[in-house]
Write an enzyme that holds these catalytic residues in place. Structure first.
Site, PDB file in Angstrom:
ATOM      1  N   SER A 193      -3.361  -7.665   2.693  1.00 44.67           N
ATOM      2  CA  SER A 193      -3.076  -7.564   4.348  1.00 44.67           C
ATOM      3  C   SER A 193      -4.129  -9.012   5.039  1.00 44.67           C
ATOM      4  O   SER A 193      -3.563  -9.589   6.141  1.00 44.67           O
ATOM      5  CB  SER A 193      -4.530  -6.458   4.583  1.00 44.67           C
ATOM      6  OG  SER A 193      -4.176  -5.237   3.794  1.00 44.67           O
ATOM      7  N   HIS A 216       0.712  -0.993   0.219  1.00 48.98           N
ATOM      8  CA  HIS A 216       0.170  -0.132  -0.187  1.00 48.98           C
ATOM      9  C   HIS A 216       1.377   1.258   0.228  1.00 48.98           C
ATOM     10  O   HIS A 216       0.633   2.710  -0.548  1.00 48.98           O
ATOM     11  CB  HIS A 216      -1.257   0.377   1.365  1.00 48.98           C
ATOM     12  CG  HIS A 216      -2.114  -0.920   1.485  1.00 48.98           C
ATOM     13  ND1 HIS A 216      -2.076  -2.090   2.446  1.00 48.98           N
ATOM     14  CD2 HIS A 216      -2.989  -1.703   0.446  1.00 48.98           C
ATOM     15  CE1 HIS A 216      -3.377  -2.556   2.252  1.00 48.98           C
ATOM     16  NE2 HIS A 216      -3.676  -2.721   1.095  1.00 48.98           N
ATOM     17  N   ARG A 221      -2.459  -5.975  -7.789  1.00 58.05           N
ATOM     18  CA  ARG A 221      -1.453  -7.351  -7.475  1.00 58.05           C
ATOM     19  C   ARG A 221      -0.857  -8.002  -9.206  1.00 58.05           C
ATOM     20  O   ARG A 221      -0.030  -8.845  -9.437  1.00 58.05           O
ATOM     21  CB  ARG A 221      -1.620  -7.917  -6.890  1.00 58.05           C
ATOM     22  CG  ARG A 221      -1.542  -7.456  -5.437  1.00 58.05           C
ATOM     23  CD  ARG A 221      -2.009  -7.481  -4.390  1.00 58.05           C
ATOM     24  NE  ARG A 221      -2.930  -7.887  -4.114  1.00 58.05           N
ATOM     25  CZ  ARG A 221      -4.088  -8.613  -3.275  1.00 58.05           C
ATOM     26  NH1 ARG A 221      -3.177  -8.005  -1.445  1.00 58.05           N
ATOM     27  NH2 ARG A 221      -5.016  -8.474  -3.077  1.00 58.05           N
ATOM     28  N   LYS A 242     -16.346  -7.194   6.098  1.00 58.17           N
ATOM     29  CA  LYS A 242     -15.185  -7.705   6.255  1.00 58.17           C
ATOM     30  C   LYS A 242     -15.375  -7.824   8.000  1.00 58.17           C
ATOM     31  O   LYS A 242     -15.228  -6.621   8.860  1.00 58.17           O
ATOM     32  CB  LYS A 242     -14.081  -7.097   5.623  1.00 58.17           C
ATOM     33  CG  LYS A 242     -14.032  -7.669   4.468  1.00 58.17           C
ATOM     34  CD  LYS A 242     -12.519  -7.084   4.196  1.00 58.17           C
ATOM     35  CE  LYS A 242     -12.397  -7.510   2.911  1.00 58.17           C
ATOM     36  NZ  LYS A 242     -10.988  -6.379   1.793  1.00 58.17           N
TER      37      LYS A 242
HETATM   38  O1  PNS Z   1      -8.895  -3.004   1.109  1.00 56.42           O
HETATM   39  P1  PNS Z   1     -10.068  -3.563   0.309  1.00 56.42           P
HETATM   40  O2  PNS Z   1     -10.735  -4.383   1.146  1.00 56.42           O
HETATM   41  O3  PNS Z   1      -9.894  -3.840  -1.206  1.00 56.42           O
HETATM   42  O4  PNS Z   1     -10.969  -2.829  -0.281  1.00 56.42           O
HETATM   43  C1  PNS Z   1     -12.543  -2.455  -1.043  1.00 56.42           C
HETATM   44  C2  PNS Z   1     -13.706  -0.908  -0.974  1.00 56.42           C
HETATM   45  C3  PNS Z   1     -13.078  -1.018   0.740  1.00 56.42           C
HETATM   46  C4  PNS Z   1     -12.594   0.044  -1.822  1.00 56.42           C
HETATM   47  C5  PNS Z   1     -14.959  -1.174  -1.266  1.00 56.42           C
HETATM   48  O5  PNS Z   1     -15.502  -2.235  -0.451  1.00 56.42           O
HETATM   49  C6  PNS Z   1     -15.109   0.038  -1.003  1.00 56.42           C
HETATM   50  O6  PNS Z   1     -15.457   0.994  -2.276  1.00 56.42           O
HETATM   51  N1  PNS Z   1     -16.133  -0.033   0.226  1.00 56.42           N
HETATM   52  C7  PNS Z   1     -17.677   1.113   0.366  1.00 56.42           C
HETATM   53  C8  PNS Z   1     -18.516   0.622  -0.047  1.00 56.42           C
HETATM   54  C9  PNS Z   1     -19.443   0.753  -1.560  1.00 56.42           C
HETATM   55  O7  PNS Z   1     -18.521   2.132  -2.247  1.00 56.42           O
HETATM   56  N2  PNS Z   1     -19.751   0.056  -2.135  1.00 56.42           N
HETATM   57  C10 PNS Z   1     -19.368  -0.550  -4.290  1.00 56.42           C
HETATM   58  C11 PNS Z   1     -18.818  -0.381  -4.583  1.00 56.42           C
HETATM   59  S1  PNS Z   1     -18.661  -2.096  -4.782  1.00 56.42           S
END
Ligand code: PNS
Length: 162
Positions: A128, A17, A90, A41
């Site tokens: 992570s 990150h 990745r 999560k």
């Molecule tokens: O580090 P991650 O867990 O891959 O991040 C995922 C994240 C937090 C960017 C994604 O889950 C997110 O944007 N969550 C907020 C809810 C949202 O906007 N959902 C609609 C798009 S899937």
């Protein structure tokens, strides 16, 4: 003036990150590291712990800020007047999920685009989730996460080697 939002769970932040943030700073004027309250999560670190760890490893400045958000990412981007979302890729295995996420986000708000950066070769196997699993089972995560994160993992999992 381009303000990029780098969203994620950051549970915890890894050197992968941090590499994306440093490279992003060469492209964008400002980066907001935005820790998501992810309802799906189960996290190891609380939002506050995650933000504190990020603050320990990244100096906040007028170019880098650390925040958290609830709800839809596109609404948060709009609220903080961001221009673009940054995501690290990745491997091809990340592609499908990221493609869906970028597509739904653009469907929800066509002004918000997603900028992908390939993860540095040294970190393409770092996530992570695997960091937590290795740490939980007493394996070394040295060189994959900042020292502050290693220390915080050691507090959670006492068997982590020093
Ligand atoms: O580090 P991650 O867990 O891959 O991040 C995922 C994240 C937090 C960017 C994604 O889950 C997110 O944007 N969550 C907020 C809810 C949202 O906007 N959902 C609609 C798009 S899937």
């Amino acid at each position: 003036m381009i303000k990029a939002i780098y969203p994620g769970s950051f549970d915890p932040i890894t050197l992968g990150h941090i590499d994306i943030i440093h490279r992003g700073l060469a492209i964008f004027d400002q980066i907001v590291v935005a820790v998501a309250h992810n309802i799906e999560k189960k996290s190891l670190f609380s939002i506050e712990e995650r933000k504190r760890l990020i603050r320990e490893v990244l100096k906040e400045s007028d170019r880098v800020t650390i925040d958290s958000f609830n709800g839809l990412l596109v609404n948060y981007v709009e609220k903080v007047q961001g221009n673009v979302i940054i995501r690290g890729l990745r491997a091809t295995s990340d592609f499908e999920y990221e493609f869906h996420m970028a597509s739904i986000n653009r469907h929800l708000n066509h002004r918000v685009d997603t900028f992908f950066m390939m993860t540095a070769k040294d970190y393409f196997f770092v996530s992570s989730r695997t960091i937590k699993e290795v740490a939980m089972m007493g394996g070394s995560v040295k060189g994959l996460v900042p020292e502050a994160v290693e220390r915080a993992l050691r507090v959670k999992f006492e068997s982590l080697p020093g």
